[in-house]
Design an enzyme around this catalytic site. Structure first.
Site, mmCIF file in Angstrom:
data_model
loop_
_atom_site.group_PDB
_atom_site.id
_atom_site.type_symbol
_atom_site.label_atom_id
_atom_site.label_comp_id
_atom_site.label_asym_id
_atom_site.label_seq_id
_atom_site.Cartn_x
_atom_site.Cartn_y
_atom_site.Cartn_z
ATOM 1 N N TYR A 141 6.939 2.949 -12.857
ATOM 2 C CA TYR A 141 7.355 1.586 -13.377
ATOM 3 C C TYR A 141 7.149 1.234 -14.750
ATOM 4 O O TYR A 141 7.692 0.482 -15.199
ATOM 5 C CB TYR A 141 6.669 0.499 -12.212
ATOM 6 C CG TYR A 141 7.011 0.437 -10.890
ATOM 7 C CD1 TYR A 141 8.193 1.104 -10.439
ATOM 8 C CD2 TYR A 141 6.105 -0.304 -10.182
ATOM 9 C CE1 TYR A 141 8.201 0.802 -9.128
ATOM 10 C CE2 TYR A 141 6.490 -0.312 -8.789
ATOM 11 C CZ TYR A 141 7.642 0.331 -8.319
ATOM 12 O OH TYR A 141 7.858 0.254 -7.092
ATOM 13 N N LYS A 191 2.898 12.968 -3.006
ATOM 14 C CA LYS A 191 3.828 14.146 -2.766
ATOM 15 C C LYS A 191 3.763 15.230 -3.434
ATOM 16 O O LYS A 191 4.320 15.842 -4.353
ATOM 17 C CB LYS A 191 5.308 13.227 -3.024
ATOM 18 C CG LYS A 191 5.525 12.359 -2.151
ATOM 19 C CD LYS A 191 6.104 13.112 -0.383
ATOM 20 C CE LYS A 191 7.292 13.785 -0.742
ATOM 21 N NZ LYS A 191 7.473 14.513 0.785
ATOM 22 N N ASP A 224 5.050 10.138 2.720
ATOM 23 C CA ASP A 224 6.074 9.911 3.886
ATOM 24 C C ASP A 224 5.480 10.248 5.355
ATOM 25 O O ASP A 224 5.909 9.444 6.174
ATOM 26 C CB ASP A 224 7.522 10.823 3.614
ATOM 27 C CG ASP A 224 7.113 12.337 3.671
ATOM 28 O OD1 ASP A 224 5.814 12.679 3.272
ATOM 29 O OD2 ASP A 224 7.793 13.179 3.505
ATOM 30 N N ASP A 248 3.614 0.310 -3.720
ATOM 31 C CA ASP A 248 4.396 -0.665 -3.481
ATOM 32 C C ASP A 248 5.010 -0.560 -1.957
ATOM 33 O O ASP A 248 5.258 -1.740 -1.117
ATOM 34 C CB ASP A 248 5.396 -0.619 -4.606
ATOM 35 C CG ASP A 248 6.174 -1.806 -4.539
ATOM 36 O OD1 ASP A 248 6.001 -2.841 -3.819
ATOM 37 O OD2 ASP A 248 6.924 -2.065 -5.405
ATOM 38 N N ASP A 252 3.944 -2.839 1.606
ATOM 39 C CA ASP A 252 4.788 -3.639 2.279
ATOM 40 C C ASP A 252 5.116 -3.362 3.510
ATOM 41 O O ASP A 252 5.485 -4.258 4.607
ATOM 42 C CB ASP A 252 6.148 -3.917 1.629
ATOM 43 C CG ASP A 252 6.205 -4.705 0.146
ATOM 44 O OD1 ASP A 252 5.242 -5.271 -0.046
ATOM 45 O OD2 ASP A 252 7.433 -4.716 -0.373
#
Length: 354
Positions: A141, A191, A224, A248, A252
């Protein structure tokens, strides 16, 4: 000594939910010796409409001079066409960076009264208590980004993910310290199989664990895979630490385990002695703004986190959490939870339970 809190109501439903937090502050000032001075400023799209910028220098400076900042949400379709640096979200990113609010604490707690409100089975989510620690001031970001139009009219874009050892160490240290006050378990998510930043993340977290936190159980998991396990068996997790992008997404996802994103608060902590930034996890929900339907509990619980982490009143955070539990146990529900209470009525229910 009087503490100072800056309120930034923001856009959409932000002003509605922050108004309920303000009511709670007023009540705590009355009944619990909370000596709290409150300031309020426009922020996000509202600030852009007034001043041509989502974050004015005056608001930024006031935030840095406060003991804590409590904000609503920002954004909405009316600002989607703004240049990137004039969008409401850029104001939020700039404020986080200015405050160096690098450690984002996002609890996902399933209140007993709402165990049937989740889309998952009661036995999967009842008793859930996860703390996601998200790095908040670096990563993709905040990296270099660009959209390029080529000679043939085609376009390409890039967003750079970058982390330093120091940035990873400091957020991992927060996670390990939190775990020591909980069940002494941390899962670090990245990852590392396909990303060099993920590989560095794993190596740095491992080294810090070996050097300072061998009493804490550490596991590594690909982000993941963790996303899948959050739905399959969420109670296996206690503290999760991860980067800005994965944090993020995963926070959520975790919000839906609890029944509604309208229930989840968050804290963004900086180094000792600097103010913290507190906000509901939910967005500005422009489709219901002004209708009095928004759930104010995330904003109220975010106030509770400010009381604990920045305002030196953890006793009032405990009291506020107990009041929210009592209100829910008594049947208080907004529309997102299948009830009919308005935003203000839900706030009143919490205040009554105080």
């Amino acid at each position: 000594m009087t503490k100072t809190l800056l309120l930034l109501p923001g856009d959409g439903i932000g002003p509605e939910v922050i108004a309920e937090a303000r009511k709670v502050i007023a009540r705590l000032n009355e009944i619990a010796a909370l000596d709290l001075a409150v300031e309020e400023r426009p922020f996000g799209g509202t600030s852009y409409n007034l001043y041509g910028t989502p974050l004015t220098d005056e608001t930024r400076d006031l935030a840095l001079a406060s003991d804590a900042v409590l904000m609503g949400a920002v954004g909405g379709p009316q600002w989607a066409g703004n240049p990137r640096d004039k969008r409401p979200e850029s104001g939020l990113l700039s404020l986080r960076k200015a405050m160096d609010a690098f450690a984002n604490l996002r609890p996902a707690i399933c209140f007993e009264a709402l165990a049937d409100a989740s889309s998952l089975k009661r036995e999967v989510v009842a008793g859930l208590d996860i703390m996601i620690v998200r790095e908040l001031t670096s990563g993709v970001y905040f990296g270099d980004k660009k959209i390029t139009t080529h000679a043939d009219g085609s376009r390409s874009a890039y967003d750079v993910q970058a982390y330093t050892q120091a940035e990873i160490e400091r957020v991992a240290r927060v996670a390990f310290e939190l775990a020591r006050g909980r069940s002494n378990r941390v899962v670090s998510a990245e990852k590392s199989n396909v990303m060099d930043t993920g590989l560095l993340w794993r190596e740095v977290v491992t080294a810090l664990h070996k050097a300072e936190y061998t009493d804490v159980q550490l596991e590594h998991e690909l982000a993941d895979s963790l996303a899948m396990q959050l739905v399959r068996n969420p109670k296996r997790y206690d503290v999760i630490v991860t980067d800005n992008l994965f944090g993020d997404i995963l926070s959520d996802e975790a919000s839906m385990l609890t029944g509604s994103i309208g229930l989840l608060p968050s804290a963004a902590l900086s180094t000792a002695g600097r103010p913290g930034l507190y906000e509901p996890v939910h967005g500005s929900a422009p489709d219901i703004a002004g209708k009095g339907w928004a759930n104010p509990l995330a904003a109220i619980l975010s106030l509770g986190m400010a009381l604990r982490w920045s305002l030196e009143r953890p006793d009032l955070d405990d009291r506020l959490n107990a009041a929210v539990k009592a209100a829910l146990a008594g049947g208080a529900r907004t529309r997102d939870l299948g009830g009919a209470l308005s935003t203000a009525e839900m706030g009143d229910a919490v205040i009554a339970a105080l």
